[in-house]
Motif scaffolding. Structure first.
Motif, PDB file in Angstrom:
ATOM      1  N   ASN A 151      24.201   2.510  48.636  1.00  0.00           N
ATOM      2  CA  ASN A 151      22.811   2.605  48.754  1.00  0.00           C
ATOM      3  C   ASN A 151      22.109   3.730  49.595  1.00  0.00           C
ATOM      4  OD1 ASN A 151      19.274   2.294  48.090  1.00  0.00           O
ATOM      5  ND2 ASN A 151      19.603   0.654  50.183  1.00  0.00           N
ATOM      6  N   LEU A 152      23.495   3.604  50.891  1.00  0.00           N
ATOM      7  CA  LEU A 152      23.622   4.588  51.620  1.00  0.00           C
ATOM      8  C   LEU A 152      23.635   6.111  51.409  1.00  0.00           C
ATOM      9  CD1 LEU A 152      23.056   5.740  55.090  1.00  0.00           C
ATOM     10  CD2 LEU A 152      25.082   4.592  55.222  1.00  0.00           C
ATOM     11  N   GLY A 153      24.851   5.709  51.119  1.00  0.00           N
ATOM     12  CA  GLY A 153      25.583   6.707  49.958  1.00  0.00           C
ATOM     13  C   GLY A 153      24.947   7.612  48.962  1.00  0.00           C
ATOM     14  N   LEU A 154      24.145   7.156  48.006  1.00  0.00           N
ATOM     15  CA  LEU A 154      22.814   8.262  47.142  1.00  0.00           C
ATOM     16  C   LEU A 154      22.288   9.138  48.325  1.00  0.00           C
ATOM     17  CD1 LEU A 154      22.121   5.341  44.747  1.00  0.00           C
ATOM     18  CD2 LEU A 154      23.942   7.751  44.418  1.00  0.00           C
ATOM     19  N   ALA A 155      21.016   8.044  49.863  1.00  0.00           N
ATOM     20  CA  ALA A 155      20.097   8.653  49.728  1.00  0.00           C
ATOM     21  C   ALA A 155      20.670  10.220  50.909  1.00  0.00           C
ATOM     22  CB  ALA A 155      19.177   7.670  51.361  1.00  0.00           C
ATOM     23  N   LEU A 156      22.271   9.806  51.532  1.00  0.00           N
ATOM     24  CA  LEU A 156      23.020  11.401  51.963  1.00  0.00           C
ATOM     25  C   LEU A 156      23.584  11.935  51.713  1.00  0.00           C
ATOM     26  CD1 LEU A 156      25.130   9.150  54.746  1.00  0.00           C
ATOM     27  CD2 LEU A 156      23.285  10.300  55.234  1.00  0.00           C
ATOM     28  N   LEU A 157      23.175  12.028  50.147  1.00  0.00           N
ATOM     29  CA  LEU A 157      24.022  12.903  48.099  1.00  0.00           C
ATOM     30  C   LEU A 157      23.343  14.349  49.036  1.00  0.00           C
ATOM     31  CD1 LEU A 157      26.194  13.329  46.782  1.00  0.00           C
ATOM     32  CD2 LEU A 157      24.267  12.655  45.251  1.00  0.00           C
ATOM     33  N   ALA A 158      22.000  14.570  49.497  1.00  0.00           N
ATOM     34  CA  ALA A 158      21.692  15.865  49.163  1.00  0.00           C
ATOM     35  C   ALA A 158      21.493  15.941  51.057  1.00  0.00           C
ATOM     36  CB  ALA A 158      20.300  16.206  48.603  1.00  0.00           C
TER      37      ALA A 158
END
Length: 221
Positions: A151-158
């Motif tokens: 969940n955190l990784g997806l928020a940081l992806l961009a």
């Protein structure tokens, strides 16, 4: 802080809420009632700033977060966004039948980043958060802690300029908690901002400012 410094700081705001009101209607007519949640909420987030927004359960924290990211409309007031946002919701919006890799690919496409950039960012996030061994595992088979990492990784992806986190500590073990703060410190060092909404703050020294959400209003601690 003198007037010139204050003016400069305000000019560098990357996210600002102006007099936000929100109420919900409860019950059925004729006993329907209006329950106010947010009342004139105003605050700003500056470039390179780590801010904690703390409130009890039911204080309207998640409602405010949804308004900040544009997922919910306020009854009054406005939100000013001048930078790219990354949003980590309290309840992960994931697909149980997709793997971690497939989620990164899907979100990368939604963010509009090219495939190579997405793969590089994905590998770095797996390493930073320590869950690369689950790359090919479906979400429905992951532990709660690994779901929180994804969940955190997806928020940081961009690589957003502003990261908005709603109760991010849920499901973190101690190692992940430390990894999380390392990531936050790295973002601050590059001029990016983080807003953390939670019902508690354990390490106040990690924040530049802490705000309290009480009686529908935001007040400095």
């Amino acid at each position: 802080m003198d007037a010139i410094a204050q003016s400069t700081r305000t000019a560098r705001a990357v996210l600002a809420a102006h007099a936000i009101d929100k109420a919900y209607r409860r019950g059925a007519w004729p006993v329907r009632r209006v329950v106010p949640v947010l009342s004139g909420v105003s605050f700003s987030l500056q470039a390179g700033e780590i801010v904690g927004l703390v409130g009890e359960n039911g204080s309207g924290k998640s409602t405010l977060m949804k308004i900040l990211v544009g997922a919910l409309a306020p009854d009054a007031g406005e939100v000013e966004r001048v930078a790219r946002l990354g949003y980590c919701p309290q309840v992960p919006q994931l697909y149980e039948r997709l793997t971690c890799d497939e989620h990164f690919e899907l979100f990368g496409h939604a963010y509009g980043i090219d495939a190579r950039q997405e793969r590089d960012a994905r590998r770095a996030l797996y390493e930073s958060l320590g869950f690369g061994r689950y790359a090919g595992t479906r979400v429905g088979q992951l532990s709660g802690g690994t779901v929180a990492k994804l969940n955190l990784g997806l928020a940081l992806l961009a690589d957003p300029d502003v990261l908005l986190l709603d109760e991010p500590y849920a499901g973190f073990d101690w190692d992940t908690y430390l990894r999380f703060w390392n990531l936050v410190a790295e973002r601050r060092a590059t001029g990016r901002s983080v807003l953390i909404i939670s019902h508690f703050v354990a390490d106040e020294e990690r924040f530049d400012r802490i705000l309290d959400l009480r009686d529908g209003r935001v007040v400095p601690r």
